[in-house]
Scaffold this motif. Structure first.
Motif: not given
Ligand code: ADP
Ligand code: MG
Length: 402
Positions: A383-401
């Protein structure tokens, strides 16, 4: 592979039982178990490039639908040319008066799929009354915005019944006998108990983001609400997934429904996903600071776990000269709306949010989602990463570990 069991929590798989992702407590950077390493692999994934062959050919144009000309004109003004697959599939059935279950990913246009035919219905028969139940206040606000856009110039009245906002305004708009009532379960129930909302008058019901409502524990409230509604009625369920509890509910409350399922790649497949390792000797905020300086991080949604943590992080970023704000459950409705508006309009470039506050939000062109703190489970992660890359745009997700 992980999707088979999305509910599984990370904490169960980290041996220390530390829900914050098994932060190394030894302080010596001692090697953690393999289980931890495996956990993080699901946050690393390359986006799948969209190919031409996946272009969708709608069967209808908006002009083909038997809808009021005023409504069609507003749809055109909104810049919609072709219906999305869920709209293409659901609108003709809803116009015919059928009950519909619509299953499609986030960002696929479910709102207009139910709003357009229902607005048409109220244009045709003044007596029609529509109740839309949603899990969060932000989603209710978004739906009301869309409703205003599509019904512009018609004099159609609506009432927003959400928690955290003044009830007096809501009582006033309910007294004006609105055709549409959009609300969250708790506040709707409250208004019914005060006898200010006469739910038995409503002959159309929409449950939007049903799966989220289930996750948020609203199922009992929903059963309570639906049971009070008028018969016969037209009932519409929209959801990204169809858990068993929902299909049972649907069986009980829908009358011979048509199910429209739009099979598409998971929203997350448009998203380049990677992890950011934080060395125990580094300060996490410094790592974030350096990351945010990169030019490609233009519009960033950062997730934290607690209201307090989110608030604090936004303040620290502002102190460091970033244009940031936050949304979380302890903020007033107007503060939340203001932050959202500023972020949507690019007046600020960073929004820090909790999971609940960000649920269902549709903010255009978020370039990066940063999981500054780990989500509770894989489903929340999606759900979180679904806020980026909407439609056909490419999105990016970075997770701190760490
Ligand atoms: P969902 O409820 O499925 O998550 P939304 O209804 O919030 O999706 O729609 C996502 C975005 O797509 C919104 O910004 C909406 O205005 C836009 N949108 C919806 N339908 C169309 C369409 N037919 N053409 C262009 N844009 C659309
Ligand atoms: Mg939606």
């Amino acid at each position: 592979m992980f999707k088979k069991n999305p509910k599984k929590t990370f904490s169960k798989r980290t041996r220390g039982g530390n829900r914050f992702g098994a932060r190394s407590k030894s302080g010596r950077g001692g090697k953690r178990g393999m289980a931890d390493e495996l956990d993080f692999t699901q946050f690393v994934k390359k986006a799948i490039q969209t190919t031409e062959t996946e272009t969708y050919n709608p069967r209808h144009r908006f002009a083909d639908f038997e809808m009021h000309s005023k409504l069609k004109a507003n749809v055109a003004l909104a810049g919609y040319v072709h219906p999305t697959p869920i709209q293409d599939g659901a609108i003709p059935h809803i116009l015919k008066g059928r009950d519909v279950i619509g299953i499609a990913n986030t960002g696929t246009g479910k709102t207009a799929a139910f709003l357009l035919p229902l607005i048409h219905k109220t244009f045709k028969h003044q007596a029609e009354k529509v109740l839309i139940i949603v899990p969060t206040r932000e989603l209710a606000l978004q739906i009301e915005d869309e409703l205003r856009k599509f019904a512009a110039g018609s004099g159609l009245r609506s009432a927003l019944c959400i928690g955290g906002a003044h009830i007096n305004d809501q009582l006033r708009s309910l007294a004006r006998d609105p055709s549409f009532v959009i609300g969250t379960p708790g506040r709707l129930k409250d208004l019914i108990e005060r006898k200010k909302l006469h739910i038995a008058e409503f002959n159309n019901i929409v449950l939007d983001e049903v799966d989220r409502m289930l996750d948020m524990g609203f199922i009992k409230d929903i059963k309570y609400l639906v049971a009070l509604m008028k018969e016969p009625r037209q009932s519409l369920f929209f959801s990204a997934t169809m858990p068993r509890e929902i299909s049972e509910l649907a069986k009980k409350f829908l009358n011979d429904p048509v199910t429209i399922t739009i099979k598409s790649r998971a929203t997350s497949e448009n998203v380049d996903q990677d992890i950011v390792r934080v060395d125990p000797r580094e300060e996490k905020i410094e790592v974030l600071h350096n990351l945010l300086l990169k030019p490609e991080l233009q519009k960033v949604l950062i997730f934290g776990r607690t209201k307090h943590g989110v608030d604090k992080l936004a303040h620290r970023l502002v102190e460091r000269g970033f244009s940031a704000d936050s949304i979380h459950g302890d903020k007033s409705q107007s503060q939340r709306q203001r932050a959202l508006r500023r972020f949507s309009k690019d007046e600020i470039t960073i929004l820090v949010a909790t999971d609940v506050a960000a649920r269902g939000l549709d903010i255009p062109d978020v370039t990066h989602v940063i999981n500054y703190e780990l989500p509770e489970n894989y489903e929340d992660y999606i759900h979180r990463i679904g806020r980026t890359g909407r439609g056909n745009k490419k999105g990016n997700a970075l997770t701190f570990v760490d």
